[in-house]
Structure formats: structure tokens, C-alpha cells
Design an enzyme around this catalytic site. Structure first.
Site, PDB file in Angstrom:
ATOM      1  N   GLY A   1      -3.516  -3.922  -5.516  1.00 40.88           N
ATOM      2  CA  GLY A   1      -3.799  -5.358  -5.685  1.00 40.88           C
ATOM      3  C   GLY A   1      -3.846  -6.066  -4.343  1.00 40.88           C
ATOM      4  O   GLY A   1      -4.635  -6.989  -4.131  1.00 40.88           O
ATOM      5  N   ASN A   2      -3.015  -5.597  -3.416  1.00 41.62           N
ATOM      6  CA  ASN A   2      -2.957  -6.220  -2.092  1.00 41.62           C
ATOM      7  C   ASN A   2      -4.196  -5.950  -1.256  1.00 41.62           C
ATOM      8  O   ASN A   2      -4.481  -6.677  -0.320  1.00 41.62           O
ATOM      9  CB  ASN A   2      -1.727  -5.716  -1.331  1.00 41.62           C
ATOM     10  CG  ASN A   2      -0.449  -6.244  -1.946  1.00 41.62           C
ATOM     11  OD1 ASN A   2      -0.340  -7.437  -2.225  1.00 41.62           O
ATOM     12  ND2 ASN A   2       0.497  -5.366  -2.187  1.00 41.62           N
TER      13      ASN A   2
ATOM     14  N   LYS B   1      11.588  -7.255 -10.512  1.00 41.28           N
ATOM     15  CA  LYS B   1      10.264  -7.410  -9.878  1.00 41.28           C
ATOM     16  C   LYS B   1       9.986  -8.906  -9.654  1.00 41.28           C
ATOM     17  O   LYS B   1       9.810  -9.665 -10.611  1.00 41.28           O
ATOM     18  CB  LYS B   1       9.219  -6.796 -10.823  1.00 41.28           C
ATOM     19  CG  LYS B   1       7.805  -6.993 -10.394  1.00 41.28           C
ATOM     20  CD  LYS B   1       7.292  -5.822  -9.605  1.00 41.28           C
ATOM     21  CE  LYS B   1       5.851  -6.082  -9.169  1.00 41.28           C
ATOM     22  NZ  LYS B   1       5.504  -5.420  -7.931  1.00 41.28           N
TER      23      LYS B   1
ATOM     24  N   LYS C   1       1.640  -0.465 -11.584  1.00 39.09           N
ATOM     25  CA  LYS C   1       0.291   0.081 -11.757  1.00 39.09           C
ATOM     26  C   LYS C   1       0.181   1.541 -11.324  1.00 39.09           C
ATOM     27  O   LYS C   1      -0.628   2.297 -11.857  1.00 39.09           O
ATOM     28  CB  LYS C   1      -0.757  -0.784 -11.042  1.00 39.09           C
ATOM     29  CG  LYS C   1      -0.790  -0.639  -9.535  1.00 39.09           C
ATOM     30  CD  LYS C   1      -2.066   0.009  -9.056  1.00 39.09           C
ATOM     31  CE  LYS C   1      -2.060   0.400  -7.608  1.00 39.09           C
ATOM     32  NZ  LYS C   1      -1.037   0.075  -6.682  1.00 39.09           N
TER      33      LYS C   1
ATOM     34  N   LYS D   1       4.171   5.015  -5.634  1.00 39.51           N
ATOM     35  CA  LYS D   1       2.949   5.803  -5.430  1.00 39.51           C
ATOM     36  C   LYS D   1       3.291   7.288  -5.358  1.00 39.51           C
ATOM     37  O   LYS D   1       2.643   8.125  -5.989  1.00 39.51           O
ATOM     38  CB  LYS D   1       2.232   5.365  -4.146  1.00 39.51           C
ATOM     39  CG  LYS D   1       1.775   3.914  -4.203  1.00 39.51           C
ATOM     40  CD  LYS D   1       0.992   3.527  -2.971  1.00 39.51           C
ATOM     41  CE  LYS D   1       0.997   2.025  -2.782  1.00 39.51           C
ATOM     42  NZ  LYS D   1       0.707   1.255  -3.997  1.00 39.51           N
TER      43      LYS D   1
HETATM   44  P1  ADP Z   1      -0.333  -1.852  -3.233  1.00 37.06           P
HETATM   45  O1  ADP Z   1      -0.821  -3.213  -3.534  1.00 37.06           O
HETATM   46  O2  ADP Z   1      -1.426  -0.970  -2.739  1.00 37.06           O
HETATM   47  O3  ADP Z   1       0.478  -1.234  -4.337  1.00 37.06           O
HETATM   48  P2  ADP Z   1       2.168  -1.957  -1.719  1.00 37.06           P
HETATM   49  O4  ADP Z   1       2.467  -3.059  -0.768  1.00 37.06           O
HETATM   50  O5  ADP Z   1       2.907  -1.933  -3.010  1.00 37.06           O
HETATM   51  O6  ADP Z   1       0.597  -2.013  -1.941  1.00 37.06           O
HETATM   52  O7  ADP Z   1       2.393  -0.551  -1.010  1.00 37.06           O
HETATM   53  C1  ADP Z   1       1.779  -0.236   0.245  1.00 37.06           C
HETATM   54  C2  ADP Z   1       2.718  -0.540   1.405  1.00 37.06           C
HETATM   55  O8  ADP Z   1       3.787   0.404   1.445  1.00 37.06           O
HETATM   56  C3  ADP Z   1       2.106  -0.424   2.772  1.00 37.06           C
HETATM   57  O9  ADP Z   1       1.444  -1.605   3.149  1.00 37.06           O
HETATM   58  C4  ADP Z   1       3.314  -0.126   3.665  1.00 37.06           C
HETATM   59  O10 ADP Z   1       3.697  -1.306   4.347  1.00 37.06           O
HETATM   60  C5  ADP Z   1       4.417   0.248   2.711  1.00 37.06           C
HETATM   61  N1  ADP Z   1       5.169   1.465   3.011  1.00 37.06           N
HETATM   62  C6  ADP Z   1       6.486   1.586   2.770  1.00 37.06           C
HETATM   63  N2  ADP Z   1       6.926   2.797   3.105  1.00 37.06           N
HETATM   64  C7  ADP Z   1       5.863   3.493   3.574  1.00 37.06           C
HETATM   65  C8  ADP Z   1       5.717   4.830   4.066  1.00 37.06           C
HETATM   66  N3  ADP Z   1       6.737   5.690   4.130  1.00 37.06           N
HETATM   67  N4  ADP Z   1       4.485   5.214   4.472  1.00 37.06           N
HETATM   68  C9  ADP Z   1       3.445   4.363   4.410  1.00 37.06           C
HETATM   69  N5  ADP Z   1       3.533   3.073   3.944  1.00 37.06           N
HETATM   70  C10 ADP Z   1       4.734   2.639   3.524  1.00 37.06           C
HETATM   71 MG    MG Z   2       2.383  -1.899  -5.046  1.00 41.69          MG
END
Ligand code: ADP
Ligand code: MG
Length: 314
Positions: A12-13, A130, A215, A277
Site C-alpha cells: 500500500g505504501n 494495528k 495483506k 512478509k
Molecule cells: P508495505 O506497504 O509494502 O507492506 P511496509 O512498510 O509494511 O510496506 O514494509 C516495508 C518496510 O519494511 C521497508 O520500507 C523497510 O523500511 C522495512 N524493513 C524492516 N525491516 C527490514 C529488513 N530486515 N529488511 C528490509 N526492510 C525492512
Molecule cells: Mg505492510
């Protein structure tokens, strides 16, 4: 068609970026970038199902609700979630149709507004964690606690925010419809924002609940439904790293599910961002998936071809 299947999960980001105002034009531009990548993946011979996050978009809808609540009744969270699925689905559908046409592919695209079944006795309902929607002052937060029964948390330096539960997805109400469309060659966009969380009532009727389904978790579920070989999770970083944000950061290009589990246990992937993820990737592989990839939206096609991002295998 080579018979390869992939579920693509868009962050979403990556569609509604923090560094942008969030105009329709900006979101359309981001969705177009994503769609070009997805068209390239389809051109590589993949059958594709797409899912996406909605955190920032639902946040915007909730702010709008808040600003107009004295003139129009505010909508509950499940209705806001459905609204975001329609909005993002529309933008994606249009951009994908354009990208597929440009790639010379004649493939239909359709969004399925999806309800995700959750368990009413999921422990997540006991501890909402959340954060969603706008920031409030201490006084406003107290009033919302009393009037609406909302759970509020203090975010240091920024005020108070509502928190809602994030229950585990069990099934998709529209799972069968999604599978039929997918099997007929439709590029299906489904379970946006993790799907609207619903619980089954007496007599099989579903009822929306106040919560947000992760998601990435729903993406793993969707991948199982369509029998995907690949799960491709797209976000705003190039790959998964160890010691992320620290001076001794180490990028990971390949790992096994077992290694992923070890790094997760060691705290490298925080809950609420990279954690879900990696967990989704592990769950997908344990359920028989061949390969999970976590990559940046702009490198999606290259990542699926093994030239970018982080690959996780059984
Ligand atoms: P999305 O909207 O894609 O779900 P999130 O913000 O939930 O995005 O997750 C992606 C973010 O996770 C990245 O922008 C990064 O800042 C963060 N992140 C945290 N830990 C890690 C890691 N170990 N490796 C890579 N990114 C990480
Ligand atoms: Mg996320």
C-alpha cells in the site's frame, strides 16, 4: 502459456507514498509503474493474480470521515475497507488494461471485492495493535474511548491513534469466484487490504468486523487458493536485509525457509513491516509453494526472473 502462476502482492505504501500528497494523479502514476511490471510478468508467460495493501488509503478515508462527521454519518471500518478496495481496484484495473494492451497482450482484468473470514475468538481481538487513521489529541482520544469504545494508543511526539485488531485470515468468501476467474485466464485483483474482515454468523450470514487483516498473510492464502508456484511481495525496498537500518546491514539475495525462520526469531524482521512478509513467504512455502520473492515494486519483473530482490525457497 507455460503454466507458471504467480500471486503479486503490492505494498500500500508503494502506491500511496509517504513523500507524496496522495493526489489521484500521484497514485495513478504509481499504479502505472506497478502495472507495467505486472504486464512484463504476464508477457513472460505467467498467469497472474494481484493483491494489494490499503493502509495509507484507508487512513485517508478515515481522515475524510473525521472531517465531515458533523454533516455526514461516518462509515464503519469494514465499509471504509471495501471503499479502498474499489478505489485501488479501479486504478489498477485501468492501468493494467493499458499496460497489457501496450505489451500486446489480450488478457481480461477484473477486481473481486473480497471478504476475508476471520475467527471471532481470534486472540488478536483481545489485544488490538494495528494503528489506523488520523492522530488525535489526548482530550479527543479520551472522548473517542468513551463514546465509541475505541482503543487508543499514544504515539510519542505525535499524539494518539486508534488501534484495531489484526486477526488471522482463515478463508476468502469469494475464493471460489476468484479461482474460476483465474482459471479462465482473467488477471484477478483480489483481497485488497487483506480483504474486509468478516465473521460468519448464525445461518451462514457474514458480518463485517472492526479490524484490519494483514495483506501479506492474505496474499499467502490467495496463493494457496489459485495454486501459485510463486509468491512475489513488492514493497519499497530492493531486498530483505539483516541488521536493517544499522551500520552492518547485510542484504540477502537467497535464503531457505529455515534460514528465514531463524532470522525472524533473531528479530531481524519487525512485526508490522518486514515480519509479515517473511512469515507469509514461509507459510506459502510450507503449504507447497515453490518460491517466494520479496523485492521493490520497480524491479518486480527482474526479481521474478531471479535478477533482483530476495528469494526464499524450501
Ligand atoms: P508495505 O506497504 O509494502 O507492506 P511496509 O512498510 O509494511 O510496506 O514494509 C516495508 C518496510 O519494511 C521497508 O520500507 C523497510 O523500511 C522495512 N524493513 C524492516 N525491516 C527490514 C529488513 N530486515 N529488511 C528490509 N526492510 C525492512
Ligand atoms: Mg505492510
Amino acid at each position: 502459456m507455460t503454466g507458471k502462476t504467480v500471486v503479486v502482492a503490492l505494498g500500500g505504501n508503494a502506491i500511496r507514498r509517504h513523500d507524496e500528497a496522495g493526489t489521484a494523479a500521484e497514485q495513478i502514476a504509481n499504479v502505472r509503474r506497478a502495472s507495467r511490471q505486472i504486464a512484463e510478468i504476464a508477457a513472460d508467460g505467467y498467469a497472474v493474480a494481484v493483491t494489494h495493501g490499503n493502509g495509507p488509503q484507508v487512513g485517508d478515508i478515515l481522515v475524510r470521515n473525521e472531517l465531515t462527521k458533523d454533516t455526514l454519518p461516518a462509515m464503519p471500518l469494514d465499509v471504509c475497507g471495501a471503499e479502498s478496495q474499489g478505489m485501488i481496484g479501479y486504478l489498477l484495473q485501468q492501468a493494467m488494461q493499458e499496460a497489457l494492451r501496450a505489451a500486446g497482450l489480450d488478457r481480461p482484468v477484473a477486481t473481486v471485492l473480497t471478504q476475508t473470514v476471520v475467527d471471532g475468538s481470534d486472540p488478536a481481538f483481545e489485544r488490538p495493535e494495528k494503528p489506523i487513521g488520523p492522530f488525535y489529541t489526548a482530550d479527543q482520544a479520551e472522548r473517542l474511548r468513551k463514546e465509541k469504545g475505541w482503543r487508543m494508543v499514544q504515539i510519542p511526539g505525535r499524539g494518539y491513534r486508534r488501534v484495531v485488531p489484526s486477526p488471522r485470515p482463515i478463508a476468502l468468501v469469494e475464493g471460489e469466484v476468484i479461482l474460476r476467474l483465474f482459471s479462465a485466464g482473467v488477471i484477478v485483483i483480489a483481497a485488497g487490504g487483506g480483504g474486509v474482515p468478516v465473521i460468519a454468523g448464525d445461518g451462514g450470514a457474514f458480518c463485517g468486523v472492526e479490524g484490519v487483516v494483514d495483506k501479506d498473510r492474505t496474499a499467502a492464502l490467495l496463493a494457496g487458493i489459485v495454486g501459485a508456484d510463486d509468491l512475489l511481495i513488492l514493497t519499497d525496498v530492493e531486498c530483505v536485509s539483516l541488521n536493517y537500518g544499522g551500520p552492518n546491514r547485510e542484504d540477502i539475495h537467497d535464503m531457505t525457509a529455515r534460514e528465514a525462520r531463524e532470522h525472524l526469531a533473531a528479530g531481524h524482521f519487525p512485526p508490522g513491516s518486514m515480519g509479515p512478509k517473511v512469515e507469509a513467504a514461509i507459510r506459502f512455502l510450507e503449504a507447497g509453494g515453490k518460491r517466494a520473492t520479496i523485492a521493490s515494486l520497480d524491479s518486480a519483473a527482474a526479481a521474478l526472473a531471479g535478477r533482483s530482490g530476495t528469494r526464499i525457497r524450501r
